[in-house]
Design an enzyme around this catalytic site. Structure first.
Site, mmCIF file in Angstrom:
data_model
loop_
_atom_site.group_PDB
_atom_site.id
_atom_site.type_symbol
_atom_site.label_atom_id
_atom_site.label_comp_id
_atom_site.label_asym_id
_atom_site.label_seq_id
_atom_site.Cartn_x
_atom_site.Cartn_y
_atom_site.Cartn_z
ATOM 1 N N ARG A 239 -34.932 4.112 -6.979
ATOM 2 C CA ARG A 239 -35.150 2.700 -7.281
ATOM 3 C C ARG A 239 -34.273 1.848 -6.370
ATOM 4 O O ARG A 239 -33.099 2.140 -6.163
ATOM 5 C CB ARG A 239 -34.819 2.404 -8.749
ATOM 6 C CG ARG A 239 -35.852 2.921 -9.742
ATOM 7 C CD ARG A 239 -37.160 2.144 -9.627
ATOM 8 N NE ARG A 239 -38.170 2.549 -10.596
ATOM 9 C CZ ARG A 239 -39.116 3.439 -10.363
ATOM 10 N NH1 ARG A 239 -39.173 4.069 -9.202
ATOM 11 N NH2 ARG A 239 -40.019 3.711 -11.286
ATOM 12 N N GLU A 268 -40.423 -5.399 -3.369
ATOM 13 C CA GLU A 268 -41.381 -4.671 -2.539
ATOM 14 C C GLU A 268 -42.687 -5.449 -2.420
ATOM 15 O O GLU A 268 -43.295 -5.783 -3.443
ATOM 16 C CB GLU A 268 -41.651 -3.288 -3.148
ATOM 17 C CG GLU A 268 -40.412 -2.416 -3.192
ATOM 18 C CD GLU A 268 -40.650 -1.060 -3.845
ATOM 19 O OE1 GLU A 268 -41.786 -0.801 -4.323
ATOM 20 O OE2 GLU A 268 -39.704 -0.257 -3.885
ATOM 21 N N HIS A 287 -42.670 2.873 -0.357
ATOM 22 C CA HIS A 287 -42.756 3.445 -1.709
ATOM 23 C C HIS A 287 -43.898 4.466 -1.796
ATOM 24 O O HIS A 287 -44.788 4.371 -2.647
ATOM 25 C CB HIS A 287 -42.956 2.346 -2.758
ATOM 26 C CG HIS A 287 -42.445 2.735 -4.119
ATOM 27 N ND1 HIS A 287 -41.833 1.859 -4.970
ATOM 28 C CD2 HIS A 287 -42.435 3.930 -4.768
ATOM 29 C CE1 HIS A 287 -41.483 2.478 -6.091
ATOM 30 N NE2 HIS A 287 -41.845 3.748 -5.984
#
Length: 315
Positions: A239, A268, A287
């Site tokens: 994270r 993000e 990600h």
């Protein structure tokens, strides 16, 4: 009128056929996220405020406000593992069941973490781009073999990283106050440390595999970076909130640590002009830790099974 289930993850679309068949066979009407983006709080409220009894959620936000607004919601199934985008306390208060898809993406995330270690150690992308631009310059790299790896967080992903890195002949130490699997340590020749500071000082590579909580937020800060080796590599596939990004920028700029490679970020995608992105020793992927064919398929089916199990209890 059929009860509805909302499915928010974008990548769910790739393996939606079997899960949708499972849901429809159980009598549920399926609502898919067709926007091509992560849903906002307002998107979810507008879609799920009436008639939606279950949500399969990715990284889309489910704070208290959203849970309060979805009056018929009885169950939330996480498409993945980390549940920091869900207000779990409010879910309990409202009687909404929540479950994650444990173990479905562990291998994929672990393999990416190791891939980022190799990228950081050998600057593969940099050299590939140099050759494609008609160059032939080389930058000296390092071997991972024989290096000391600190695995911060000894859950399923942390374990998958640890045992694979032992296969790379790295010295591996896990730091996790809640770790309780001595058999794993013996089987794979992994050490365990209860002294975070000492481990950080000795590690050549630090890899993060723990959730974002009040306790872990910005655990990697100025103080921690000042204790790390100037040759150290930081890997974060967990994270973005675990790392104080301003402190990381300063540490990389000053040479307090050598490289940081992340698959996650506090926002993000990051904002245009973010100073960290300008640093050659900061690497960021979009990600994609769980974004493999195998993990996506497993998560789609498991999260659907979990939702049906939770909803069945309330029928």
């Amino acid at each position: 009128m059929a009860k509805k289930v909302l499915i928010t993850p974008k990548s769910f679309q790739k393996y939606k056929q079997k899960p949708i068949e499972m849901l429809e066979a159980a009598g549920y009407e399926v609502i898919l996220n067709t926007t091509g983006r992560t849903l906002t709080e307002d998107d979810i409220v507008d879609t799920a405020k009436v008639g939606v009894v279950g949500i399969i959620v990715g990284v889309d936000p489910l704070p208290a406000r959203v849970l309060d607004s979805c009056r018929d919601l009885r169950a939330v199934s996480k498409y993945g593992v980390g549940m920091d985008n869900i207000d779990l306390d409010r879910a309990v208060e409202l009687g909404i069941k929540v479950k994650n898809a444990v173990g479905t993406n562990s291998v994929s995330v672990a393999e990416l973490a190791i891939g980022l270690m190799f990228e950081s150690a050998r600057r593969l992308s940099e050299h590939i781009n140099t050759v494609k631009s008609s160059g032939w310059d080389r930058t000296m790299g390092i071997e991972l073999s024989g290096k000391h790896l600190a695995v911060i967080g000894g859950g399923q992903i942390g374990k998958e990283v640890a045992k694979r890195c032992r296969g790379l002949q790295m010295d591996v130490t896990i730091y996790d106050p809640y770790f309780n699997d001595p058999g794993f340590l013996v089987e794979y020749g992994v050490e365990r440390s209860e002294d975070f500071d000492a481990l950080i000082r000795s590690a050549d590579v630090v890899t993060l595999h723990l959730p974002a909580t009040e306790e872990t937020k910005h655990m990697m800060d100025d103080d921690v970076f000042s204790k790390m080796k100037p040759t150290a590599i930081l890997i974060n596939t967990a994270r973005g909130e675990l790392v104080d990004e301003q402190a990381l920028y300063e540490a990389l700029s000053r040479g307090q640590i050598a490289v940081a490679a992340q698959d996650v970020y506090s926002k993000e995608p990051p904002e245009e002009g973010d100073p960290l992105l300008s640093l050659p020793n900061f690497l960021l992927t979009p990600h994609l830790g769980a974004f493999t064919k195998e993990a996506v398929e497993r998560m789609a089916v498991r999260s659907t099974e979990n939702l049906l199990e939770m909803l069945k209890g309330g029928e």
